[in-house]
Design a protein around this motif. Structure first.
Motif, PDB file in Angstrom:
ATOM      1  N   LEU A  49      15.724  -0.131   6.051  1.00  0.00           N
ATOM      2  CA  LEU A  49      15.738  -0.998   5.400  1.00  0.00           C
ATOM      3  C   LEU A  49      15.318  -0.932   4.351  1.00  0.00           C
ATOM      4  CD1 LEU A  49      12.695  -3.741   6.795  1.00  0.00           C
ATOM      5  CD2 LEU A  49      15.029  -4.135   6.992  1.00  0.00           C
ATOM      6  N   GLY A  50      15.073   0.243   3.814  1.00  0.00           N
ATOM      7  CA  GLY A  50      15.523   0.846   2.573  1.00  0.00           C
ATOM      8  C   GLY A  50      14.207   0.973   2.128  1.00  0.00           C
ATOM      9  N   VAL A  51      14.177   1.109   0.600  1.00  0.00           N
ATOM     10  CA  VAL A  51      12.736   0.886   0.002  1.00  0.00           C
ATOM     11  C   VAL A  51      12.766  -0.657  -0.515  1.00  0.00           C
ATOM     12  CG1 VAL A  51      11.886   1.545  -2.332  1.00  0.00           C
ATOM     13  CG2 VAL A  51      12.812   3.263  -0.827  1.00  0.00           C
ATOM     14  N   LYS A  52      11.918  -1.114  -0.474  1.00  0.00           N
ATOM     15  CA  LYS A  52      11.401  -2.329  -0.920  1.00  0.00           C
ATOM     16  C   LYS A  52      10.256  -2.456  -1.936  1.00  0.00           C
ATOM     17  CE  LYS A  52      14.241  -4.390   2.004  1.00  0.00           C
ATOM     18  NZ  LYS A  52      15.560  -5.153   1.338  1.00  0.00           N
ATOM     19  N   ARG A  53      10.566  -2.653  -2.967  1.00  0.00           N
ATOM     20  CA  ARG A  53       9.183  -2.875  -4.023  1.00  0.00           C
ATOM     21  C   ARG A  53       8.101  -4.346  -3.743  1.00  0.00           C
ATOM     22  NH1 ARG A  53      13.095  -4.432  -9.766  1.00  0.00           N
ATOM     23  NH2 ARG A  53      13.423  -5.302  -7.691  1.00  0.00           N
ATOM     24  N   SER A  54       7.066  -4.061  -4.416  1.00  0.00           N
ATOM     25  CA  SER A  54       6.164  -4.984  -4.343  1.00  0.00           C
ATOM     26  C   SER A  54       5.099  -4.802  -5.014  1.00  0.00           C
ATOM     27  CB  SER A  54       5.512  -4.576  -2.521  1.00  0.00           C
ATOM     28  OG  SER A  54       4.239  -5.651  -2.608  1.00  0.00           O
ATOM     29  N   SER A  55       4.638  -6.374  -6.424  1.00  0.00           N
ATOM     30  CA  SER A  55       3.303  -6.339  -6.820  1.00  0.00           C
ATOM     31  C   SER A  55       2.292  -6.211  -5.886  1.00  0.00           C
ATOM     32  CB  SER A  55       3.750  -7.675  -7.380  1.00  0.00           C
ATOM     33  OG  SER A  55       2.518  -7.278  -8.456  1.00  0.00           O
ATOM     34  N   ALA A  56       0.627  -5.679  -6.344  1.00  0.00           N
ATOM     35  CA  ALA A  56       0.236  -5.387  -5.639  1.00  0.00           C
ATOM     36  C   ALA A  56      -1.028  -5.776  -6.208  1.00  0.00           C
ATOM     37  CB  ALA A  56      -0.209  -4.117  -4.211  1.00  0.00           C
ATOM     38  N   GLN A  57      -2.175  -6.398  -5.487  1.00  0.00           N
ATOM     39  CA  GLN A  57      -3.583  -6.629  -7.131  1.00  0.00           C
ATOM     40  C   GLN A  57      -4.208  -5.407  -6.167  1.00  0.00           C
ATOM     41  OE1 GLN A  57      -4.669 -10.938  -7.431  1.00  0.00           O
ATOM     42  NE2 GLN A  57      -2.438 -10.787  -8.534  1.00  0.00           N
ATOM     43  N   ILE A  58      -4.354  -4.415  -6.040  1.00  0.00           N
ATOM     44  CA  ILE A  58      -5.171  -3.584  -5.107  1.00  0.00           C
ATOM     45  C   ILE A  58      -6.217  -2.451  -6.184  1.00  0.00           C
ATOM     46  CG2 ILE A  58      -4.384  -3.945  -3.002  1.00  0.00           C
ATOM     47  CD1 ILE A  58      -2.528  -0.905  -3.408  1.00  0.00           C
ATOM     48  N   THR A  59      -5.816  -2.793  -7.498  1.00  0.00           N
ATOM     49  CA  THR A  59      -6.061  -2.022  -8.736  1.00  0.00           C
ATOM     50  C   THR A  59      -7.558  -1.080  -8.668  1.00  0.00           C
ATOM     51  OG1 THR A  59      -6.142  -3.504 -10.164  1.00  0.00           O
ATOM     52  CG2 THR A  59      -4.645  -2.410 -10.420  1.00  0.00           C
ATOM     53  N   ALA A  60      -8.764  -2.388  -7.854  1.00  0.00           N
ATOM     54  CA  ALA A  60     -10.258  -2.398  -8.058  1.00  0.00           C
ATOM     55  C   ALA A  60     -10.930  -1.189  -6.609  1.00  0.00           C
ATOM     56  CB  ALA A  60     -10.906  -3.506  -7.969  1.00  0.00           C
ATOM     57  N   ARG A  61     -10.417  -0.428  -6.161  1.00  0.00           N
ATOM     58  CA  ARG A  61      -9.789   0.096  -4.983  1.00  0.00           C
ATOM     59  C   ARG A  61      -9.202   1.890  -5.088  1.00  0.00           C
ATOM     60  NH1 ARG A  61     -13.150  -0.113  -0.221  1.00  0.00           N
ATOM     61  NH2 ARG A  61     -12.665   1.487   1.389  1.00  0.00           N
ATOM     62  N   TYR A  62      -7.534   1.305  -5.751  1.00  0.00           N
ATOM     63  CA  TYR A  62      -6.974   2.297  -5.240  1.00  0.00           C
ATOM     64  C   TYR A  62      -6.396   2.961  -6.246  1.00  0.00           C
ATOM     65  CZ  TYR A  62      -7.384   0.295  -0.263  1.00  0.00           C
ATOM     66  OH  TYR A  62      -7.469   0.407   0.849  1.00  0.00           O
ATOM     67  N   THR A  63      -5.947   4.316  -6.713  1.00  0.00           N
ATOM     68  CA  THR A  63      -5.807   4.427  -8.137  1.00  0.00           C
ATOM     69  C   THR A  63      -3.948   4.585  -7.755  1.00  0.00           C
ATOM     70  OG1 THR A  63      -5.688   6.952  -7.595  1.00  0.00           O
ATOM     71  CG2 THR A  63      -7.408   5.273  -9.050  1.00  0.00           C
ATOM     72  N   PRO A  64      -2.658   5.079  -7.952  1.00  0.00           N
ATOM     73  CA  PRO A  64      -1.867   5.239  -8.351  1.00  0.00           C
ATOM     74  C   PRO A  64      -1.885   6.557  -7.281  1.00  0.00           C
ATOM     75  CG  PRO A  64      -1.789   4.139 -10.527  1.00  0.00           C
ATOM     76  CD  PRO A  64      -2.999   4.587 -10.113  1.00  0.00           C
ATOM     77  N   GLU A  65      -2.217   7.064  -7.718  1.00  0.00           N
ATOM     78  CA  GLU A  65      -1.957   8.821  -7.406  1.00  0.00           C
ATOM     79  C   GLU A  65      -2.359   8.815  -6.032  1.00  0.00           C
ATOM     80  OE1 GLU A  65      -2.172   8.506 -11.306  1.00  0.00           O
ATOM     81  OE2 GLU A  65      -3.695   8.374 -10.475  1.00  0.00           O
ATOM     82  N   GLU A  66      -3.381   8.005  -5.620  1.00  0.00           N
ATOM     83  CA  GLU A  66      -4.259   8.047  -3.661  1.00  0.00           C
ATOM     84  C   GLU A  66      -2.839   7.564  -3.025  1.00  0.00           C
ATOM     85  OE1 GLU A  66      -8.578   7.459  -3.799  1.00  0.00           O
ATOM     86  OE2 GLU A  66      -7.964   5.269  -4.815  1.00  0.00           O
ATOM     87  N   LEU A  67      -2.118   6.128  -4.128  1.00  0.00           N
ATOM     88  CA  LEU A  67      -1.357   5.660  -3.300  1.00  0.00           C
ATOM     89  C   LEU A  67      -0.226   5.876  -2.306  1.00  0.00           C
ATOM     90  CD1 LEU A  67      -2.226   2.370  -4.657  1.00  0.00           C
ATOM     91  CD2 LEU A  67      -3.285   2.168  -2.711  1.00  0.00           C
ATOM     92  N   VAL A  68      -0.021   6.719  -3.314  1.00  0.00           N
ATOM     93  CA  VAL A  68       1.849   7.354  -2.945  1.00  0.00           C
ATOM     94  C   VAL A  68       1.503   8.356  -1.929  1.00  0.00           C
ATOM     95  CG1 VAL A  68       3.113   9.569  -4.202  1.00  0.00           C
ATOM     96  CG2 VAL A  68       2.430   7.637  -5.678  1.00  0.00           C
ATOM     97  N   GLY A  69       2.153   8.275  -0.853  1.00  0.00           N
ATOM     98  CA  GLY A  69       2.141   8.806   0.817  1.00  0.00           C
ATOM     99  C   GLY A  69       1.294   8.185   1.911  1.00  0.00           C
TER     100      GLY A  69
END
Length: 119
Positions: A49-69
């Protein structure tokens, strides 16, 4: 015994099965500075399907660095939604933690192919 509530609106199996829920891997995550509510911009690889974008309100639990992968589960056939200057193409699924601002992301507990359809 836990209190069991009834769904407010019931949907049919046919309605549910029209919803495409697939696995994807977060390739990139960054703070979404223009969002009204704290959020991240995510770029998620869904295989064929390829790469898709999303806006996610998950900042209270995760950092951008731990989301990658990280492998996530997302609805891939909702219409795209404009959020500020960003087009969100998929809805990443998670469970809100009662009494907090945290959302725990849903994910398979083993490696699965990217873009796999949840059944």
């Amino acid at each position: 015994m836990a209190h069991q509530s009834q769904p407010q609106d019931q949907s049919s199996a046919a309605e549910f099965f029209r919803t495409e829920i697939r696995t994807g891997r977060i390739e990139r995550a960054e703070v979404f500075a223009k969002a009204r509510t704290p959020a991240y911009k995510l770029w998620i690889d869904f295989g064929e399907l390829g790469v898709k974008r999303s806006s996610a309100q998950i900042t209270a639990r995760y950092t951008p660095e731990e989301l990658v992968g990280r492998t996530v589960v997302a609805v891939t056939n909702f219409p795209p939604r404009q959020i500020a200057d960003f087009m969100s193409e998929v809805l990443v699924l998670g469970v809100p933690v009662e009494g907090t601002d945290e959302v725990v992301l849903l994910a398979p507990d083993a490696d699965v192919p990217l873009g796999a359809l949840i059944s």
